[in-house]
Design a protein around this motif. Structure first.
Motif, PDB file in Angstrom:
ATOM      1  N   LEU A  42     -16.838  -9.625   8.244  1.00  0.00           N
ATOM      2  CA  LEU A  42     -17.811  -9.152   9.225  1.00  0.00           C
ATOM      3  C   LEU A  42     -19.216  -9.105   8.637  1.00  0.00           C
ATOM      4  N   GLY A  46     -22.691 -14.041  11.329  1.00  0.00           N
ATOM      5  CA  GLY A  46     -22.166 -15.096  12.185  1.00  0.00           C
ATOM      6  C   GLY A  46     -20.802 -14.715  12.741  1.00  0.00           C
ATOM      7  N   ASP A  47     -20.135 -15.691  13.267  1.00  0.00           N
ATOM      8  CA  ASP A  47     -18.826 -15.489  13.880  1.00  0.00           C
ATOM      9  C   ASP A  47     -17.761 -15.437  12.788  1.00  0.00           C
ATOM     10  N   PRO A  48     -17.055 -14.312  12.651  1.00  0.00           N
ATOM     11  CA  PRO A  48     -16.036 -14.225  11.606  1.00  0.00           C
ATOM     12  C   PRO A  48     -14.769 -15.022  11.934  1.00  0.00           C
ATOM     13  N   GLY A  49     -14.651 -15.457  13.184  1.00  0.00           N
ATOM     14  CA  GLY A  49     -13.470 -16.225  13.572  1.00  0.00           C
ATOM     15  C   GLY A  49     -12.333 -15.370  14.082  1.00  0.00           C
ATOM     16  N   VAL A  51     -11.482 -11.262  16.255  1.00  0.00           N
ATOM     17  CA  VAL A  51     -11.947 -10.057  16.935  1.00  0.00           C
ATOM     18  C   VAL A  51     -11.200  -8.873  16.343  1.00  0.00           C
ATOM     19  N   GLY A  68     -18.594  -3.100  16.173  1.00  0.00           N
ATOM     20  CA  GLY A  68     -18.287  -4.393  16.792  1.00  0.00           C
ATOM     21  C   GLY A  68     -16.858  -4.535  17.272  1.00  0.00           C
ATOM     22  N   VAL A  89      -8.672 -16.922  20.066  1.00  0.00           N
ATOM     23  CA  VAL A  89      -9.347 -16.231  18.965  1.00  0.00           C
ATOM     24  C   VAL A  89      -8.389 -15.210  18.349  1.00  0.00           C
TER      25      VAL A  89
END
Length: 158
Positions: A42, A46-49, A51, A68, A89
């Motif tokens: 995190l 950017g996008d950690p890939g 949720v 988040g 995801v």
């Protein structure tokens, strides 16, 4: 087996063969992520890939949660997951801590719905104990790392 080995509680049941042990630990890593790895992913930006999903009650969420994270109590996963999560995801679930299996129940429900999922070992308790920032109804907080759970000012090296 010698009488010394049978009296030893650690070796009363002998270790698995190395190939079996490797398969077991490889599988374990497919199902679990630890707090420090989630925090590092995190923090990388950017996008950690994945949720992060907090599966505790609203009162628990208000008390503190991972910044988040998506809030979805375990009991509501079957009816609300499709509104909040994308099945493409990966989801990382967490609950209170190691003595709570709410994250395991949420992960099971998500897997049964077709989501790729892992459980964050240690849950919110270890998130806070390892010194990571968390959100409450009053704002963001951070506590000093507990030296019994995380090295103070250093990487644990694992």
């Amino acid at each position: 087996m010698s009488s010394t080995t049978t009296a030893n509680p650690v070796l009363r049941v002998p270790p698995a063969a190395p190939a079996e042990a490797a398969a077991h630990f490889r599988a374990s890593l497919a199902f679990h992520a630890d707090v420090s790895d989630v925090a590092a992913a995190l923090a990388a930006g950017g996008d950690p890939g994945f949720v992060v999903l907090d599966c505790r009650s609203t009162e628990s969420w208000d008390q503190g949660h991972v910044p988040g994270a998506v809030h979805l109590p375990t009991a509501l996963v079957p009816e609300r997951a499709g509104q909040l999560l994308d099945t493409s995801v990966p989801v990382v679930t967490y609950c209170w801590g190691p003595a709570c299996d709410g994250a395991t129940r949420a992960a099971l429900a998500l897997a049964e719905l077709g989501y790729p999922v892992k459980e964050m070992l240690g849950g919110f308790e270890y998130w806070v104990r390892e010194g990571y920032e968390f959100e409450t109804r009053q704002g963001r907080e951070r506590r000093a790392a507990d030296p019994l759970t995380a090295p103070v000012g250093a990487d644990c090296g694992c």
